[in-house]
Scaffold this motif. Sequence first.
Motif, PDB file in Angstrom:
ATOM      1  N   LEU A 287      -4.294   4.988  -9.683  1.00 15.17           N
ATOM      2  CA  LEU A 287      -2.961   4.628  -9.189  1.00 15.17           C
ATOM      3  C   LEU A 287      -2.982   3.278  -8.472  1.00 15.17           C
ATOM      4  CD1 LEU A 287      -1.402   7.959  -7.869  1.00 15.17           C
ATOM      5  CD2 LEU A 287      -0.633   6.561  -9.779  1.00 15.17           C
TER       6      LEU A 287
ATOM      7  N   SER B 191      -3.284   0.460 -10.956  1.00  6.55           N
ATOM      8  CA  SER B 191      -2.063   0.195 -11.711  1.00  6.55           C
ATOM      9  C   SER B 191      -1.035  -0.501 -10.829  1.00  6.55           C
ATOM     10  CB  SER B 191      -1.496   1.485 -12.305  1.00  6.55           C
ATOM     11  OG  SER B 191      -1.019   2.326 -11.290  1.00  6.55           O
ATOM     12  N   ALA B 192      -1.009  -0.145  -9.528  1.00  8.61           N
ATOM     13  CA  ALA B 192      -0.073  -0.814  -8.625  1.00  8.61           C
ATOM     14  C   ALA B 192      -0.449  -2.280  -8.464  1.00  8.61           C
ATOM     15  CB  ALA B 192      -0.044  -0.116  -7.267  1.00  8.61           C
TER      16      ALA B 192
ATOM     17  N   PHE C 211       0.508  -4.106 -11.466  1.00 10.37           N
ATOM     18  CA  PHE C 211       1.952  -4.254 -11.479  1.00 10.37           C
ATOM     19  C   PHE C 211       2.375  -5.469 -10.652  1.00 10.37           C
ATOM     20  CE2 PHE C 211       5.858  -3.379  -9.078  1.00 10.37           C
ATOM     21  CZ  PHE C 211       6.751  -3.487 -10.113  1.00 10.37           C
ATOM     22  N   LEU C 212       1.679  -5.713  -9.534  1.00  6.36           N
ATOM     23  CA  LEU C 212       2.027  -6.846  -8.687  1.00  6.36           C
ATOM     24  C   LEU C 212       1.419  -8.144  -9.201  1.00  6.36           C
ATOM     25  CD1 LEU C 212       1.608  -5.169  -5.201  1.00  6.36           C
ATOM     26  CD2 LEU C 212       3.742  -5.918  -6.232  1.00  6.36           C
ATOM     27  N   GLY C 213       0.776  -8.071 -10.370  1.00  6.56           N
ATOM     28  CA  GLY C 213       0.198  -9.277 -10.947  1.00  6.56           C
ATOM     29  C   GLY C 213      -1.180  -9.586 -10.387  1.00  6.56           C
ATOM     30  N   LEU C 214      -1.755  -8.624  -9.639  1.00  5.16           N
ATOM     31  CA  LEU C 214      -3.048  -8.875  -9.027  1.00  5.16           C
ATOM     32  C   LEU C 214      -4.128  -7.979  -9.616  1.00  5.16           C
ATOM     33  CD1 LEU C 214      -1.860  -9.260  -5.364  1.00  5.16           C
ATOM     34  CD2 LEU C 214      -2.740 -11.032  -6.848  1.00  5.16           C
TER      35      LEU C 214
ATOM     36  N   GLY D  11      -1.171  -0.916 -16.016  1.00  2.00           N
ATOM     37  CA  GLY D  11      -0.284  -1.527 -15.025  1.00  2.00           C
ATOM     38  C   GLY D  11       0.366  -2.812 -15.521  1.00  2.00           C
TER      39      GLY D  11
ATOM     40  N   ILE E 290       3.155  -2.323 -18.002  1.00  2.00           N
ATOM     41  CA  ILE E 290       4.402  -1.910 -17.345  1.00  2.00           C
ATOM     42  C   ILE E 290       5.113  -3.122 -16.756  1.00  2.00           C
ATOM     43  CG2 ILE E 290       5.384  -0.581 -15.435  1.00  2.00           C
ATOM     44  CD1 ILE E 290       3.251   1.483 -15.839  1.00  2.00           C
TER      45      ILE E 290
ATOM     46  N   SER F 286       7.562  -0.203 -20.912  1.00  2.00           N
ATOM     47  CA  SER F 286       7.127   0.343 -19.633  1.00  2.00           C
ATOM     48  C   SER F 286       6.868   1.837 -19.717  1.00  2.00           C
ATOM     49  CB  SER F 286       8.198   0.119 -18.560  1.00  2.00           C
ATOM     50  OG  SER F 286       8.305  -1.235 -18.262  1.00  2.00           O
TER      51      SER F 286
ATOM     52  N   GLY G 254       3.211   4.132 -18.496  1.00  2.00           N
ATOM     53  CA  GLY G 254       3.457   4.939 -17.298  1.00  2.00           C
ATOM     54  C   GLY G 254       3.104   6.399 -17.524  1.00  2.00           C
ATOM     55  N   ILE G 255       3.522   6.917 -18.692  1.00  2.00           N
ATOM     56  CA  ILE G 255       3.188   8.303 -19.025  1.00  2.00           C
ATOM     57  C   ILE G 255       1.670   8.491 -19.046  1.00  2.00           C
ATOM     58  CG2 ILE G 255       3.226   9.984 -20.922  1.00  2.00           C
ATOM     59  CD1 ILE G 255       5.840   9.916 -19.575  1.00  2.00           C
TER      60      ILE G 255
ATOM     61  N   ILE H 204      -0.602   6.796 -17.322  1.00  2.00           N
ATOM     62  CA  ILE H 204      -1.101   6.839 -15.944  1.00  2.00           C
ATOM     63  C   ILE H 204      -0.855   8.225 -15.374  1.00  2.00           C
ATOM     64  CG2 ILE H 204      -0.839   5.911 -13.609  1.00  2.00           C
ATOM     65  CD1 ILE H 204       0.103   3.301 -14.818  1.00  2.00           C
ATOM     66  N   LEU H 205       0.388   8.707 -15.548  1.00  2.00           N
ATOM     67  CA  LEU H 205       0.751  10.016 -15.011  1.00  2.00           C
ATOM     68  C   LEU H 205      -0.200  11.095 -15.534  1.00  2.00           C
ATOM     69  CD1 LEU H 205       4.410  11.125 -14.641  1.00  2.00           C
ATOM     70  CD2 LEU H 205       2.694  12.773 -15.217  1.00  2.00           C
TER      71      LEU H 205
ATOM     72  N   VAL I 262      -3.885  10.646 -14.167  1.00  2.00           N
ATOM     73  CA  VAL I 262      -3.988  11.032 -12.755  1.00  2.00           C
ATOM     74  C   VAL I 262      -3.867  12.541 -12.630  1.00  2.00           C
ATOM     75  CG1 VAL I 262      -2.884  10.832 -10.509  1.00  2.00           C
ATOM     76  CG2 VAL I 262      -3.134   8.823 -11.932  1.00  2.00           C
TER      77      VAL I 262
ATOM     78  N   ALA J 153       1.079  12.632  -9.281  1.00  2.00           N
ATOM     79  CA  ALA J 153       0.469  11.808 -10.319  1.00  2.00           C
ATOM     80  C   ALA J 153       1.344  10.640 -10.735  1.00  2.00           C
ATOM     81  CB  ALA J 153       0.147  12.670 -11.540  1.00  2.00           C
TER      82      ALA J 153
ATOM     83  N   PHE K  75       5.862   2.888  -8.674  1.00  2.00           N
ATOM     84  CA  PHE K  75       6.534   1.662  -9.118  1.00  2.00           C
ATOM     85  C   PHE K  75       7.120   1.848 -10.510  1.00  2.00           C
ATOM     86  CE2 PHE K  75       2.176   1.353 -10.541  1.00  2.00           C
ATOM     87  CZ  PHE K  75       2.276   0.843 -11.816  1.00  2.00           C
ATOM     88  N   TRP K  76       6.459   2.657 -11.313  1.00  2.00           N
ATOM     89  CA  TRP K  76       6.945   2.932 -12.670  1.00  2.00           C
ATOM     90  C   TRP K  76       8.225   3.763 -12.602  1.00  2.00           C
ATOM     91  CZ3 TRP K  76       6.583   7.928 -15.193  1.00  2.00           C
ATOM     92  CH2 TRP K  76       6.874   7.884 -16.565  1.00  2.00           C
TER      93      TRP K  76
ATOM     94  N   ILE L  16       5.376  -2.430  -2.721  1.00  2.00           N
ATOM     95  CA  ILE L  16       5.831  -2.086  -4.060  1.00  2.00           C
ATOM     96  C   ILE L  16       7.348  -1.937  -4.109  1.00  2.00           C
ATOM     97  CG2 ILE L  16       5.619  -0.373  -5.890  1.00  2.00           C
ATOM     98  CD1 ILE L  16       2.885  -0.898  -5.539  1.00  2.00           C
TER      99      ILE L  16
ATOM    100  N   TYR M  47       3.579 -10.136   0.534  1.00  2.00           N
ATOM    101  CA  TYR M  47       3.243 -10.530  -0.831  1.00  2.00           C
ATOM    102  C   TYR M  47       3.429 -12.039  -1.017  1.00  2.00           C
ATOM    103  CZ  TYR M  47       3.259 -10.538  -5.922  1.00  2.00           C
ATOM    104  OH  TYR M  47       2.970 -10.795  -7.231  1.00  2.00           O
TER     105      TYR M  47
END
Lengths: 270, 327
Positions: free
Chosen positions: A202, A205-206, A209-212, A222, A225, A239, A243-244, A246-247, A250, B144, B148-149, B266, B281
């Motif tokens: 998680l 992926s976050a 998502f933030l580009g990092l 990530g 998405i 997206s 996402g599915i 990742i879900l 996890v 899970a 953000f998604w 986020i 950020y």
Amino acid sequence: MVKRNKLFISGISIIIFFTVVAIFAPIIAPYDPSEIDLMNILNPPSLKNLFGTDELGRDVFSRVVYGTRISLSVGFISVGISVFIGTIIGLVSGYFKGLTDLILMKIVDIALCFPTFFLILAVIAFLKPSIYNIMIVIGITSWMGVARMVRAETMSITERDYITAAKVAGLKKRVILFKHILPNVASPILVSATLGVASSILVESALSFLGLGVQPPTPSWGNIITSGKDNIMFAWWLSFFPGICILLAVLGFNLTGEGLRDILDPKSKE
Amino acid sequence: MLTYIVKRLFEMIPMLIGITLISFIVVNLAPGNPAQFLSSMNPKISETAYQKFINMYQLDKPVLERYWIWLKKLSRLDFGNSFASDQKPVLSKIAERLPVTIYLNLVSMILIIIISIPIGVLSAVYRNSLFDRITTVIVYIGFAVPTFWLAILCAYYFGVIKGWLPISGLTSYEFEDFSTLEKIYDVIWHSILPVGISVFGSIAGFSRFIKSSMMDAINEDYITAAYARGLSKNTVIFKHALRNALLPVITILGLSIPGLIGGSVIFESVFSIPGMGQLFYQSVMMRDYPVIMGILVIGSFLTLLGNLIADISYAIADPRIRYGKKK
């Protein structure tokens, strides 16, 4: 007992599924994940492109399949690092007690009060995002739970007669710690490691998502998405599918962790 | 009680020093400095301007010396000035953003408590009922789901397709012209999506924790004793078990603060909310060291404060802590 534990069975099946996908990604993916096809951009899911295509006409299914490798390897390796640090600190703290314990637990307290995600963000941004930096940084910011748990277990095991016997027999501290105590704390470590993989996935992926996170064009769940976010008005599939994944991944690790807890710890059974 | 609080407040000082020292070293030891970053953004910057920048922020001094200078200024609550072109004091930059983040997190936290306690209690009391099974499934999904998604999908569905909810910012364009009541309504309206998703993500953890804490409490001897005294099920569960089950929840609330603050990066970036997370950020991307350090300090201070409040409430609720040894 393992057979009857539904949580464990369903969780481990999901993990095995994603592991197989990660290992055999080149065979499973129908296209090259970075093959650009400007004639077919943002196509909706079809038999040709199961998950549709992205803004550069790349096959999202193939990208998601390759992304599995990133997520799983970040998950496993960062947890390897955090479990290693946490176990050593917990063992030493719980066995030697006294001042050592006091200092180490103060460090744990400080680390727990860190706005960890902020720190991870800053470090990754400064070091330039790469998969190795991400694994290391997630690993060294998430060992505290393991350390506390190992410490508590070690303390109670140290009181047992067989440890006293080992001390009386004149065994080296190193041998007592790693051969006599460690095997007895292995099962809770395994449980928290499994749950740790879930949270690392998680966090990765976050970050992506933030580009990092892992940088494009290398696909990670990530960052697929993220690129989908900009095109969500015309292409929800971009997206949606990563996402599915990742879900599910996890979920798989969480279920396995919970199942393992029930299997390994008879106390939690009623 | 008062001595306890004072003692705890003093204990916060070495903790804050430890946290800031580590943050300062980590932030400053990273390869490349803001001056280099500045000149890479603008290659026309002259050598003298580059040196001036370095001198102005004393970037040529060793890290520990700079930390000491920074710490001395901090003790006067001077966080320095931002590296950004506006060069505003860090404290006023953060002060503009902090209320938004605190507002969103506080509202989320209150909702999380209100929703997850009944869920946790009911699924503990009616174990294996249909309600318990359904909530268990939802809890596993909530655990899970990458928030953000979920935020992107909800923004798309409720904001774009249905057009029911605003998806960006915390106020409308005409905000300044609104009456007070309209302003409040406008902010609430804009908060529904970010707060709702943050709450959904956290309910899972909390209600699960409350459920297991409640199940432990129900199996205690004093509960059997209470039943034996002929008390009704409701009295036993809501007066005896629940009160004991809620104790550990206080600690968990305190521990969840860093996660909530981290999560604000986020939410604020998905919904373009001008809060502290967004500022962090932006500062990280621009290598604005003073602002980064300022936010890290404020963030850890809030966490320590949250833990302190949690411990104090714990002490109030549980006499064993008040009179016995600490923890």
